[in-house]
Design an enzyme around this catalytic site. Structure first.
Site, PDB file in Angstrom:
ATOM      1  N   PHE A 167      -0.827  16.328   3.900  1.00  0.00           N
ATOM      2  CA  PHE A 167      -1.239  15.947   2.713  1.00  0.00           C
ATOM      3  C   PHE A 167      -0.102  15.508   1.764  1.00  0.00           C
ATOM      4  O   PHE A 167       0.549  16.658   1.429  1.00  0.00           O
ATOM      5  CB  PHE A 167      -2.476  16.409   1.950  1.00  0.00           C
ATOM      6  CG  PHE A 167      -3.309  15.631   1.041  1.00  0.00           C
ATOM      7  CD1 PHE A 167      -4.166  14.611   1.534  1.00  0.00           C
ATOM      8  CD2 PHE A 167      -2.942  15.636  -0.420  1.00  0.00           C
ATOM      9  CE1 PHE A 167      -4.799  13.927   0.634  1.00  0.00           C
ATOM     10  CE2 PHE A 167      -3.413  14.868  -1.052  1.00  0.00           C
ATOM     11  CZ  PHE A 167      -4.401  14.106  -0.667  1.00  0.00           C
ATOM     12  N   ASP A 214      -3.652   6.009   6.066  1.00  0.00           N
ATOM     13  CA  ASP A 214      -4.044   7.268   6.987  1.00  0.00           C
ATOM     14  C   ASP A 214      -4.994   6.607   8.198  1.00  0.00           C
ATOM     15  O   ASP A 214      -4.558   6.490   9.237  1.00  0.00           O
ATOM     16  CB  ASP A 214      -4.632   7.792   5.947  1.00  0.00           C
ATOM     17  CG  ASP A 214      -5.269   9.035   6.209  1.00  0.00           C
ATOM     18  OD1 ASP A 214      -4.288  10.053   6.787  1.00  0.00           O
ATOM     19  OD2 ASP A 214      -6.115  10.054   5.852  1.00  0.00           O
ATOM     20  N   ARG A 253       1.512  12.409  -9.293  1.00  0.00           N
ATOM     21  CA  ARG A 253       1.958  10.844  -9.172  1.00  0.00           C
ATOM     22  C   ARG A 253       3.399  10.766  -9.815  1.00  0.00           C
ATOM     23  O   ARG A 253       4.161   9.963  -9.119  1.00  0.00           O
ATOM     24  CB  ARG A 253       0.908   9.919  -9.807  1.00  0.00           C
ATOM     25  CG  ARG A 253      -0.369   9.790  -9.134  1.00  0.00           C
ATOM     26  CD  ARG A 253      -1.151   8.692  -9.765  1.00  0.00           C
ATOM     27  NE  ARG A 253      -2.424   8.511  -9.870  1.00  0.00           N
ATOM     28  CZ  ARG A 253      -3.151   8.255  -8.387  1.00  0.00           C
ATOM     29  NH1 ARG A 253      -2.492   7.835  -7.584  1.00  0.00           N
ATOM     30  NH2 ARG A 253      -4.605   8.236  -8.455  1.00  0.00           N
ATOM     31  N   GLU A 307       1.040  -1.312  -0.083  1.00  0.00           N
ATOM     32  CA  GLU A 307      -0.026  -0.081   0.062  1.00  0.00           C
ATOM     33  C   GLU A 307       0.884   1.147  -0.176  1.00  0.00           C
ATOM     34  O   GLU A 307       1.920   1.156   0.624  1.00  0.00           O
ATOM     35  CB  GLU A 307      -0.856   0.038   1.253  1.00  0.00           C
ATOM     36  CG  GLU A 307      -1.843   1.251   1.390  1.00  0.00           C
ATOM     37  CD  GLU A 307      -2.788   1.431   0.432  1.00  0.00           C
ATOM     38  OE1 GLU A 307      -2.369   1.589  -0.457  1.00  0.00           O
ATOM     39  OE2 GLU A 307      -4.043   1.682   0.732  1.00  0.00           O
ATOM     40  N   ASP A 308       0.176   2.399  -0.640  1.00  0.00           N
ATOM     41  CA  ASP A 308       1.129   3.556  -0.588  1.00  0.00           C
ATOM     42  C   ASP A 308       1.193   4.309   0.638  1.00  0.00           C
ATOM     43  O   ASP A 308       2.246   4.608   1.353  1.00  0.00           O
ATOM     44  CB  ASP A 308       0.495   4.654  -1.668  1.00  0.00           C
ATOM     45  CG  ASP A 308      -0.819   4.782  -1.576  1.00  0.00           C
ATOM     46  OD1 ASP A 308      -1.530   3.987  -0.864  1.00  0.00           O
ATOM     47  OD2 ASP A 308      -1.306   5.442  -2.297  1.00  0.00           O
TER      48      ASP A 308
HETATM   49  P1  IMP Z   1      -7.260   5.324   4.864  1.00  0.00           P
HETATM   50  O1  IMP Z   1      -8.296   4.392   4.371  1.00  0.00           O
HETATM   51  O2  IMP Z   1      -7.867   6.633   5.506  1.00  0.00           O
HETATM   52  O3  IMP Z   1      -6.069   4.717   5.292  1.00  0.00           O
HETATM   53  O4  IMP Z   1      -6.714   5.935   3.530  1.00  0.00           O
HETATM   54  C1  IMP Z   1      -5.927   5.251   2.623  1.00  0.00           C
HETATM   55  C2  IMP Z   1      -5.921   6.011   1.242  1.00  0.00           C
HETATM   56  O5  IMP Z   1      -6.407   7.395   1.180  1.00  0.00           O
HETATM   57  C3  IMP Z   1      -4.587   5.959   0.698  1.00  0.00           C
HETATM   58  O6  IMP Z   1      -4.345   4.667   0.090  1.00  0.00           O
HETATM   59  C4  IMP Z   1      -4.634   6.872  -0.125  1.00  0.00           C
HETATM   60  O7  IMP Z   1      -5.123   6.717  -1.500  1.00  0.00           O
HETATM   61  C5  IMP Z   1      -5.544   8.185   0.399  1.00  0.00           C
HETATM   62  N1  IMP Z   1      -4.591   9.033   1.337  1.00  0.00           N
HETATM   63  C6  IMP Z   1      -4.413   9.100   2.430  1.00  0.00           C
HETATM   64  N2  IMP Z   1      -3.600  10.134   2.824  1.00  0.00           N
HETATM   65  C7  IMP Z   1      -3.193  10.749   1.443  1.00  0.00           C
HETATM   66  C8  IMP Z   1      -2.190  11.768   1.347  1.00  0.00           C
HETATM   67  O8  IMP Z   1      -1.393  12.519   2.193  1.00  0.00           O
HETATM   68  N3  IMP Z   1      -2.260  11.963  -0.013  1.00  0.00           N
HETATM   69  C9  IMP Z   1      -2.781  11.477  -0.864  1.00  0.00           C
HETATM   70  N4  IMP Z   1      -3.516  10.394  -0.796  1.00  0.00           N
HETATM   71  C10 IMP Z   1      -3.803  10.079   0.545  1.00  0.00           C
HETATM   72 MG    MG Z   2      -4.070   4.003  -1.668  1.00  0.00          MG
END
Ligand code: IMP
Ligand code: MG
Length: 180
Positions: free
Chosen positions: A156, A107, A169, A103-104
Site C-alpha cells: 500500500f 490495482d 498526498r 490514473e495514479d
Molecule cells: P482498482 O480499482 O482496484 O484498480 O483501484 C484503483 C484505485 O484504488 C486507485 O486509483 C487508488 O485510488 C486506490 N488504490 C489502490 N492501491 C492503492 C495504494 O497502494 N495506495 C493508495 N490508494 C490505492
Molecule cells: Mg485513483
C-alpha cells in the site's frame, strides 16, 4: 480521522528524482504517439492523479486540453459488483477526440476498466491510458495500459498525490507506510 503520525516510518519506494525522470520519458512517448493529433484531451482521475497529471502535461510537447473526472471508490470489503459511480463528470465532449486517461495507480483494475467503458460509449476517436503505478499481482480484471510509470509490488503506497485516508498526498516521493 486517521492521521499518519510523524514518527510513523515511510519507506521510500520511488524517489522524487526517479518519478521526474520517468515522467519525462512517458511524456516523450506520449508526445510521439500523438504527434499528428490536433488537440489531445487529457483526462485526470481525481483525486489521486492531480500531481502526476500536472507534471506530465507540462512535459507533453503538444497542444492539450485537460479535464478531470471524480469517481467513487467501492468499499474495501466488497468482492463482487465493484461498481464505480461518477461523482463529477467531464465538461469536455470527447466524441471524435483523442483521449488519454491519466490514473495514479491501477490495482484490481475495476476502477479503470469501468471508467474506460463509460468513456468509450461517448465514441472518442481513440482512448488510451497512462498510469503512474501498476500492481500487476493484484489484478482481477484485465485492463489495457498503454503507458505505465512503474510496476510495483503488492504494497500500500502513498505520496505524489496518492493517499492513505486522505493523508500523504503531499509527499514528493512514493512511499510505503511501515507496519507498526
Ligand atoms: P482498482 O480499482 O482496484 O484498480 O483501484 C484503483 C484505485 O484504488 C486507485 O486509483 C487508488 O485510488 C486506490 N488504490 C489502490 N492501491 C492503492 C495504494 O497502494 N495506495 C493508495 N490508494 C490505492
Ligand atoms: Mg485513483
Amino acid at each position: 480521522m486517521t492521521v499518519l503520525s510523524s514518527q510513523q516510518d515511510i519507506n521510500i519506494l520511488i524517489t522524487e528524482t526517479e518519478i521526474a525522470a520517468r515522467t519525462t520519458q512517458l511524456a516523450r512517448m506520449i508526445s510521439d504517439h500523438y504527434s499528428s493529433t490536433e488537440q489531445l484531451v487529457v483526462v485526470g482521475l481525481l483525486r489521486g492523479s492531480f500531481i502526476f497529471i500536472a507534471d506530465l502535461v507540462r512535459r507533453i510537447d503538444l497542444p492539450v486540453e485537460v479535464d478531470f473526472m471524480t469517481v467513487s471508490s467501492y468499499g474495501n470489503k466488497m468482492v463482487s459488483s465493484r461498481q464505480v459511480r461518477i461523482i463529477q463528470d467531464l465538461e469536455t465532449p470527447i466524441k471524435g477526440r483523442d483521449v488519454l486517461i491519466v490514473e495514479d495507480i491501477v490495482d484490481t483494475g475495476h476502477t479503470l476498466s469501468q471508467v474506460y467503458d463509460i468513456l468509450q460509449t461517448r465514441e472518442p476517436k481513440s482512448l488510451s491510458v497512462c498510469a503512474l503505478l501498476n500492481k500487476p499481482s493484484r489484478r482481477e480484471i484485465e485492463v489495457d495500459l498503454d503507458w505505465v510509470g512503474f510496476d510495483i509490488p503488492d504494497e500500500f503506497v502513498i505520496g505524489y498525490g496518492i493517499d492513505y485516508a486522505q493523508q500523504g498526498r503531499n509527499l514528493p516521493h512514493i512511499g510505503v507506510v511501515a507496519k507498526s
